[in-house]
Write an enzyme that holds these catalytic residues in place. Structure first.
Site, PDB file in Angstrom:
ATOM      1  N   CYS A   1       0.833  -1.198   0.000  1.00 36.86           N
ATOM      2  CA  CYS A   1       0.000   0.000   0.000  1.00 36.86           C
ATOM      3  C   CYS A   1       0.870   1.252   0.000  1.00 36.86           C
ATOM      4  O   CYS A   1       1.866   1.338   0.724  1.00 36.86           O
ATOM      5  CB  CYS A   1      -0.917  -0.012   1.221  1.00 36.86           C
ATOM      6  SG  CYS A   1      -1.867   1.508   1.437  1.00 36.86           S
TER       7      CYS A   1
ATOM      8  N   ASP B   1       0.103  -6.172  -0.379  1.00 41.73           N
ATOM      9  CA  ASP B   1      -0.997  -6.484  -1.292  1.00 41.73           C
ATOM     10  C   ASP B   1      -0.565  -7.687  -2.125  1.00 41.73           C
ATOM     11  O   ASP B   1       0.479  -7.656  -2.779  1.00 41.73           O
ATOM     12  CB  ASP B   1      -1.298  -5.299  -2.216  1.00 41.73           C
ATOM     13  CG  ASP B   1      -1.787  -4.071  -1.464  1.00 41.73           C
ATOM     14  OD1 ASP B   1      -2.554  -4.244  -0.497  1.00 41.73           O
ATOM     15  OD2 ASP B   1      -1.413  -2.952  -1.843  1.00 41.73           O
TER      16      ASP B   1
END
Length: 282
Positions: free
Chosen positions: A190, A197
């Site tokens: 992120c 992620d």
């Protein structure tokens, strides 16, 4: 770190900050992030983008009250057009959806229209929303990316910092090939919180053959890279187009869900049609 990580356009985001959860409808919770933040450094101009595509969102935690106060639940499918001024910041999207929880709506279509209106306003672009009852999706099989998986290579990797160096001279021969390559090793972070992620990526192209080892090393170099999902996909598309110069190119990533949402961006310069069935990690 991305060159725009400290941009003033990100300063007002609730992402990475303590927030109160509201359970009555509040459209102001939605927050957009200008797509120009990552497109400008890549030399991508809104009036001359080398791709088309959408950001596909799946909403797994969507609930509201009907007119009599009985809770309703649905799975939502949202597609945001690539031409929108903003992308939707995911934590704000989650907070916004939570605000439906104790709000009464007359019918399902009112919910759909509300979502469509608010998301379109925030993104400043075209958006479509579909709501599905649970029995419409029960028994739906787990999907998979068609193509050749490039992950099972006996190679040594010791660099996890993003670089395009691996794509230098990554094509060989003059023969034009058409193939689809898949990796489940995509991991980025992120832009704001640096939380991981996890995603799977499908790359479909027509052109000189791309060296699979170099491509995998390039994808693994995202492991310490901080950008939003949509930005990573556009960066990958742009880098492959720049260094490998395929005639046709499509890049599609499906990320694991967080906060009841998964984000699945795709970009293409051909007639690519993405499969929207969730993958095994979703």
């Amino acid at each position: 770190m991305s060159s725009y990580a400290n941009h003033q356009a990100l300063a007002g985001l609730t992402l990475g900050k303590s927030t109160d959860y509201r359970d009555t409808y509040d459209a102001s919770l939605l927050q957009g992030v200008p797509r120009s933040l990552n497109r400008d450094p890549l030399g991508l101009k809104a009036d001359n983008l080398p791709f088309h595509g959408t950001d596909i969102w799946t909403l797994y935690e969507l609930s509201w009250l009907n007119a009599k106060g009985l809770p309703q639940v649905a799975v939502g499918h949202v597609e945001l057009d690539y031409t929108s001024v903003n992308l939707i910041e995911s934590k704000s999207f989650k907070l916004y959806l939570n605000s439906f929880n104790q709000t009464r709506f007359n019918n399902w279509d009112e919910v759909r229209q509300t979502l469509e209106r608010d998301l379109s306003t925030c993104a400043q672009g075209k958006i479509s929303v579909a709501l599905y009852r649970l029995d419409e999706l029960e028994g739906q099989p787990i999907g998979h990316f068609n193509g050749t998986c490039i992950d099972d290579q006996d190679i040594t990797i010791d660099n996890y910092e993003f670089t395009t160096d691996y794509l230098e001279n990554a094509t060989s021969g003059e023969k034009v090939v058409e193939e689809t390559l898949v990796s489940h090793l995509l991991k980025s972070n992120c832009l704001i919180t640096h939380q991981p992620d996890w995603g799977s990526i499908q790359i479909q192209y027509r052109g000189r053959q791309i060296d699979r080892e170099k491509l995998l090393r390039y994808l693994v170099s995202f492991r310490h890279h901080n950008e939003f999902h949509e930005q990573c996909v556009e960066r990958i598309f742009n880098d492959l187009l720049r260094f490998c110069q395929p005639e046709k190119l499509s890049v599609y990533a499906r990320y694991t869900r967080r906060g009841g949402l998964d984000i699945n961006p795709w970009r293409s310069n051909s007639d690519f049609v993405p499969s929207t069935t969730r993958l095994v990690r979703q």
